[in-house]
Design a protein around this motif. Structure first.
Motif, PDB file in Angstrom:
ATOM      1  N   GLY A  70       1.914  -0.185   4.625  1.00  0.00           N
ATOM      2  CA  GLY A  70       2.116   1.004   5.375  1.00  0.00           C
ATOM      3  C   GLY A  70       1.065   0.321   7.138  1.00  0.00           C
ATOM      4  N   HIS A  71       2.446  -0.939   7.063  1.00  0.00           N
ATOM      5  CA  HIS A  71       1.471  -1.960   8.399  1.00  0.00           C
ATOM      6  C   HIS A  71       2.709  -1.695   8.979  1.00  0.00           C
ATOM      7  CE1 HIS A  71      -2.358  -3.806   7.330  1.00  0.00           C
ATOM      8  NE2 HIS A  71      -2.320  -2.509   7.088  1.00  0.00           N
ATOM      9  N   PHE A 137       4.155   8.657   6.242  1.00  0.00           N
ATOM     10  CA  PHE A 137       4.333   8.911   4.751  1.00  0.00           C
ATOM     11  C   PHE A 137       4.967  10.320   4.369  1.00  0.00           C
ATOM     12  CE2 PHE A 137       1.413  12.130   7.834  1.00  0.00           C
ATOM     13  CZ  PHE A 137       2.868  13.561   7.111  1.00  0.00           C
ATOM     14  N   LEU A 138       6.113  10.523   5.331  1.00  0.00           N
ATOM     15  CA  LEU A 138       7.845  11.939   5.104  1.00  0.00           C
ATOM     16  C   LEU A 138       8.233  10.422   4.572  1.00  0.00           C
ATOM     17  CD1 LEU A 138       8.274  14.053   4.573  1.00  0.00           C
ATOM     18  CD2 LEU A 138       8.942  14.829   6.815  1.00  0.00           C
ATOM     19  N   MET A 139       8.394   9.901   5.601  1.00  0.00           N
ATOM     20  CA  MET A 139       9.795   8.243   5.542  1.00  0.00           C
ATOM     21  C   MET A 139       8.682   8.041   4.387  1.00  0.00           C
ATOM     22  SD  MET A 139      11.635   6.974   6.874  1.00  0.00           S
ATOM     23  CE  MET A 139      12.365   6.953   8.474  1.00  0.00           C
ATOM     24  N   SER A 165      11.019   3.147  -5.918  1.00  0.00           N
ATOM     25  CA  SER A 165      10.601   4.305  -5.791  1.00  0.00           C
ATOM     26  C   SER A 165       9.217   5.438  -5.941  1.00  0.00           C
ATOM     27  CB  SER A 165      11.302   6.137  -7.436  1.00  0.00           C
ATOM     28  OG  SER A 165      11.196   6.650  -6.810  1.00  0.00           O
ATOM     29  N   THR A 166       8.708   4.068  -7.794  1.00  0.00           N
ATOM     30  CA  THR A 166       7.821   4.262  -7.574  1.00  0.00           C
ATOM     31  C   THR A 166       6.732   3.369  -6.683  1.00  0.00           C
ATOM     32  OG1 THR A 166       7.457   4.434  -9.936  1.00  0.00           O
ATOM     33  CG2 THR A 166       5.357   3.641  -9.029  1.00  0.00           C
ATOM     34  N   ALA A 167       7.262   2.559  -6.004  1.00  0.00           N
ATOM     35  CA  ALA A 167       6.155   1.747  -5.107  1.00  0.00           C
ATOM     36  C   ALA A 167       6.107   2.753  -3.504  1.00  0.00           C
ATOM     37  CB  ALA A 167       7.086   0.504  -4.905  1.00  0.00           C
ATOM     38  N   LEU A 168       7.571   3.258  -3.303  1.00  0.00           N
ATOM     39  CA  LEU A 168       7.777   4.267  -2.143  1.00  0.00           C
ATOM     40  C   LEU A 168       6.115   5.025  -2.505  1.00  0.00           C
ATOM     41  CD1 LEU A 168      11.321   3.541  -1.270  1.00  0.00           C
ATOM     42  CD2 LEU A 168       9.144   3.099  -0.004  1.00  0.00           C
ATOM     43  N   GLN A 171       2.878   4.088  -1.661  1.00  0.00           N
ATOM     44  CA  GLN A 171       2.904   4.017  -0.608  1.00  0.00           C
ATOM     45  C   GLN A 171       2.530   5.598   0.691  1.00  0.00           C
ATOM     46  OE1 GLN A 171       2.013   1.921   1.530  1.00  0.00           O
ATOM     47  NE2 GLN A 171       2.247  -0.201   0.537  1.00  0.00           N
ATOM     48  N   ALA A 172       3.342   6.279   0.708  1.00  0.00           N
ATOM     49  CA  ALA A 172       3.613   7.360   0.974  1.00  0.00           C
ATOM     50  C   ALA A 172       2.500   8.546   0.499  1.00  0.00           C
ATOM     51  CB  ALA A 172       4.800   8.723   0.326  1.00  0.00           C
TER      52      ALA A 172
END
Length: 393
Positions: A70-71, A137-139, A165-168, A171-172
């Motif tokens: 998330g950087h 977080f929404l992105m 999808s799982t990785a994103l 992060q979300a």
């Protein structure tokens, strides 16, 4: 002692050269600088690096949308004198993540019907994307559900898209948990949108990526129901604000509740009668199960008047019941109480009625099949009606 030869890092960053460390030359920030939380800078001229080159690219990590963890990588050019722009001599890594562009395009091009065809899809996408750029977080979750959608659309690349999808999604969730929502009304709407998209994603992923272990599948299903119920708890007293906010056009109204007289309502009413007259259940269990069945009837009767049970996409029929069922019912379901599973089996009728929704598909048939296998032949009589309405896999 003979000194071991080593390969020099001739294109390393300025900081590693000054510290006499071997640089892995990762762009835009090397591992050494990232680990030490230092500013990392590379000479623009990769073919002839020199300490006198004052034209540097400065890369600073800050908490934001892109990059690992998330950087956000902020790139600034520091030059003693302006130079004409020239094409880069060699590009070792792509500047643009083409996969994420594909996922973003999948959303922006209206390829996904997130909740229902009754809502204007272009308005949904426009409003959602408006918030994604302001709230990372929404992105991340928007890209995650887009990857999940493409895993269904392109079965041959399903594993590839599901991994992303799982990785994103991970992060979300991390970004969402680190955000503060206390007394911050500006974040209510993006938080509601995030929870809604995440809830649909998690719930439907349970059926699209089923576990071969029946217990594991039911555990994940209960977890997804608890997540959907958490949406309601999170909104709390803000629901009136949300209903009258700028996202009001995206919310499908409940509409009038019509007392329908058809096979579906008869099925639910028969189940209600059988549960309420049971001699083996406690008064508490009867109350909990009957309330859950009443919710099924209410959800079905409050569906849009112009919809029919032909599989038309209607995510509200999928989402509303799990959100509104009681914590007591969820606990009985988690304990694998047979009657709780029977009530859940009747939910497969609503799922099958919304099978045209991209995220539902054969979820109703799969759910009914799993519950039947779990309960065994001794409970076949209780599943006769849903089996007559939902074709077997």
């Amino acid at each position: 002692m003979i000194r071991r030869s080593h390969k020099k890092s001739r294109q390393g960053c300025t900081e590693c050269k000054q510290s006499h460390k071997k640089c892995d030359e990762s762009r835009p920030a090397c591992v050494n600088c990232t680990t030490a939380q230092k500013q990392c800078s590379f000479s623009r001229n990769t073919n002839s690096q020199s300490p006198n080159d004052k034209d540097l690219i400065s890369c600073t990590e800050t908490d934001d949308l892109t990059g690992s963890g998330g950087h956000h990588i902020s790139i600034t050019s520091v030059s003693s004198s302006p130079r004409p722009l020239t094409p880069a001599a060699t590009v070792t890594e792509p500047y643009v993540n083409l996969l994420h562009l594909e996922l973003f395009h999948n959303v922006a091009s209206n390829a996904i019907s997130f909740f229902t065809d009754d809502s204007p899809r272009d308005l949904w996408v426009t409003t959602l994307l408006q918030y994604t750029f302001a709230y990372p977080f929404l992105m991340y979750e928007t890209l995650a559900i887009s990857a999940f959608h493409l895993s269904i659309k392109h079965p041959s690349k399903s594993d590839f898209y599901l991994t992303e999808s799982t990785a994103l999604q991970s992060q979300a969730l991390s970004l969402f948990k680190s955000s503060s929502f206390i007394d911050n009304q500006d974040k209510i709407l993006p938080a509601f949108l995030f929870s809604s998209v995440l809830g649909l994603h998690f719930f439907c992923e349970t059926f699209s990526v089923p576990s071969l272990d029946l217990n594991a599948f039911l555990d994940r299903l209960v977890q997804s129901i608890q997540l959907l119920r958490g949406i309601r708890a999170m909104v709390g007293d803000s629901w009136e604000f949300i209903k009258n906010s700028e996202i009001k056009p995206l919310l499908v109204g409940e509409g009038p509740v019509v007392d329908r007289d058809d096979d579906v309502t008869h099925a639910f009413e028969d189940l209600y009668a059988n549960i309420s007259q049971s001699y083996t259940l406690s008064a508490f269990e009867i109350k909990v199960y009957c309330e859950a069945i009443t919710k099924l009837i209410w959800v079905y009767n409050s569906r849009p008047l112009n919809s029919v049970s032909d599989g038309r996409a209607n995510a509200r029929m999928v989402m509303t019941w799990p959100i509104t069922i009681s914590a007591e019912y969820t606990e009985l379901l988690q304990k694998r109480k047979p009657e709780a599973l029977v009530v859940l089996a009747y939910f497969s009728i609503l799922l099958h009625g919304s099978r045209a929704l991209w995220a539902v598909g054969d979820a109703g048939r799969f759910l009914l099949n799993v519950i039947g296998d779990f309960l065994g032949e001794g409970w076949d009589k209780w599943l006769t009606i849903p089996r007559s309405m939902v074709p077997r896999l």
